[in-house]
Motif scaffolding. Structure first.
Motif, mmCIF file in Angstrom:
data_model
loop_
_atom_site.group_PDB
_atom_site.id
_atom_site.type_symbol
_atom_site.label_atom_id
_atom_site.label_comp_id
_atom_site.label_asym_id
_atom_site.label_seq_id
_atom_site.Cartn_x
_atom_site.Cartn_y
_atom_site.Cartn_z
ATOM 1 N N GLY A 62 38.181 23.610 27.289
ATOM 2 C CA GLY A 62 38.363 23.931 25.434
ATOM 3 C C GLY A 62 36.380 24.380 25.736
ATOM 4 N N LEU A 63 36.169 25.121 26.755
ATOM 5 C CA LEU A 63 34.818 25.491 27.116
ATOM 6 C C LEU A 63 34.684 27.205 27.194
ATOM 7 N N ALA A 64 33.528 27.812 26.493
ATOM 8 C CA ALA A 64 33.418 29.262 26.271
ATOM 9 C C ALA A 64 32.104 30.033 27.526
ATOM 10 N N LEU A 65 31.749 30.532 27.844
ATOM 11 C CA LEU A 65 30.904 30.931 28.304
ATOM 12 C C LEU A 65 29.566 31.676 27.279
ATOM 13 N N ARG A 66 28.350 31.869 27.100
ATOM 14 C CA ARG A 66 27.694 32.017 26.558
ATOM 15 C C ARG A 66 26.627 32.315 27.192
ATOM 16 N N LEU A 67 26.273 34.049 27.403
ATOM 17 C CA LEU A 67 24.642 34.434 28.006
ATOM 18 C C LEU A 67 24.090 34.535 27.030
ATOM 19 N N GLU A 68 22.520 33.683 27.586
ATOM 20 C CA GLU A 68 21.661 34.007 26.533
ATOM 21 C C GLU A 68 20.138 34.107 27.348
ATOM 22 N N ARG A 69 18.875 34.790 27.139
ATOM 23 C CA ARG A 69 18.248 34.970 27.668
ATOM 24 C C ARG A 69 17.141 33.658 28.527
ATOM 25 N N ALA A 70 17.038 33.884 29.174
ATOM 26 C CA ALA A 70 16.803 32.178 29.154
ATOM 27 C C ALA A 70 15.698 31.596 30.640
ATOM 28 N N GLY A 71 15.298 32.977 31.366
ATOM 29 C CA GLY A 71 14.294 33.126 32.316
ATOM 30 C C GLY A 71 15.252 32.446 33.556
ATOM 31 N N LEU A 72 14.295 32.341 34.875
ATOM 32 C CA LEU A 72 14.725 31.632 36.257
ATOM 33 C C LEU A 72 14.047 30.519 35.830
ATOM 34 N N PRO A 73 14.407 29.379 36.706
ATOM 35 C CA PRO A 73 13.803 27.805 36.909
ATOM 36 C C PRO A 73 12.503 28.397 37.807
ATOM 37 N N SER A 74 11.788 27.472 37.011
ATOM 38 C CA SER A 74 10.280 27.815 37.354
ATOM 39 C C SER A 74 10.813 27.040 38.750
ATOM 40 N N ALA A 75 8.865 27.769 39.342
ATOM 41 C CA ALA A 75 8.898 27.009 40.950
ATOM 42 C C ALA A 75 9.012 25.627 41.246
ATOM 43 N N SER A 76 8.939 24.563 40.241
ATOM 44 C CA SER A 76 8.330 23.855 39.241
ATOM 45 C C SER A 76 9.101 22.941 39.711
ATOM 46 N N GLU A 77 10.437 23.634 38.835
ATOM 47 C CA GLU A 77 11.158 22.976 38.699
ATOM 48 C C GLU A 77 12.005 23.245 39.899
ATOM 49 N N VAL A 78 12.636 23.756 40.884
ATOM 50 C CA VAL A 78 13.513 24.425 41.793
ATOM 51 C C VAL A 78 12.213 23.254 43.056
ATOM 52 N N ALA A 79 11.279 23.064 43.002
ATOM 53 C CA ALA A 79 11.141 22.073 44.168
ATOM 54 C C ALA A 79 11.577 20.511 43.635
ATOM 55 N N ALA A 80 11.267 20.117 42.490
ATOM 56 C CA ALA A 80 11.752 18.925 41.870
ATOM 57 C C ALA A 80 12.812 18.810 42.671
ATOM 58 N N ARG A 81 13.911 19.622 42.145
ATOM 59 C CA ARG A 81 15.702 19.895 43.065
ATOM 60 C C ARG A 81 15.046 19.835 44.004
ATOM 61 N N PHE A 82 14.735 20.238 44.945
ATOM 62 C CA PHE A 82 14.762 19.815 45.882
ATOM 63 C C PHE A 82 13.592 17.752 46.449
ATOM 64 N N LEU A 83 12.888 17.651 45.931
ATOM 65 C CA LEU A 83 13.079 16.389 45.980
ATOM 66 C C LEU A 83 13.527 15.172 45.686
ATOM 67 N N ASP A 84 14.296 16.127 44.887
ATOM 68 C CA ASP A 84 15.829 15.007 44.072
ATOM 69 C C ASP A 84 16.697 15.095 45.041
ATOM 70 N N ASP A 85 16.831 15.869 45.913
ATOM 71 C CA ASP A 85 17.812 16.185 47.160
ATOM 72 C C ASP A 85 17.272 15.305 47.986
ATOM 73 N N ASP A 86 15.986 15.111 48.494
ATOM 74 C CA ASP A 86 15.946 14.376 49.309
ATOM 75 C C ASP A 86 15.760 12.925 48.960
ATOM 76 N N ASP A 87 15.139 12.902 47.862
ATOM 77 C CA ASP A 87 15.015 11.484 47.648
ATOM 78 C C ASP A 87 16.746 10.937 47.855
#
Length: 89
Positions: A62-87
């Protein structure tokens, strides 16, 4: 569910949460979407899938896809995601 999703694992988490809110199993969702259960596992894990599969699963939830400008994840967000995976390992 107004969170901005910029990484595939965030999408997977949102899909799983919505499925659980609706009280649906992965098999039930797959059947409603006209897809095999493997598609649900892959999407919820943030793995590659087709756009048509994603749209079918969104529709079944019951969901729909909506596109909006959000920018790419920051380098710190991506790095934090990799740290979460490592942890987690």
């Amino acid at each position: 569910m107004a969170d901005k999703i910029r990484l595939s694992d965030e999408l997977g988490r949102q899909l799983r949460e919505q499925r659980e809110i609706l009280g649906m199993s992965k098999s039930e969702l797959a059947e409603r979407a006209g897809k095999v259960r493997e598609v649900i596992y892959r999407l919820e894990a943030g793995e590659d899938s087709t756009v048509s599969s994603l749209l079918a699963v969104l529709g079944a939830l019951g969901l729909a896809l909506r596109l909006e400008r959000a920018g790419l994840p920051s380098a710190s967000e991506v790095a934090a995601r990799f740290l979460d995976d490592d942890d987690a390992s």
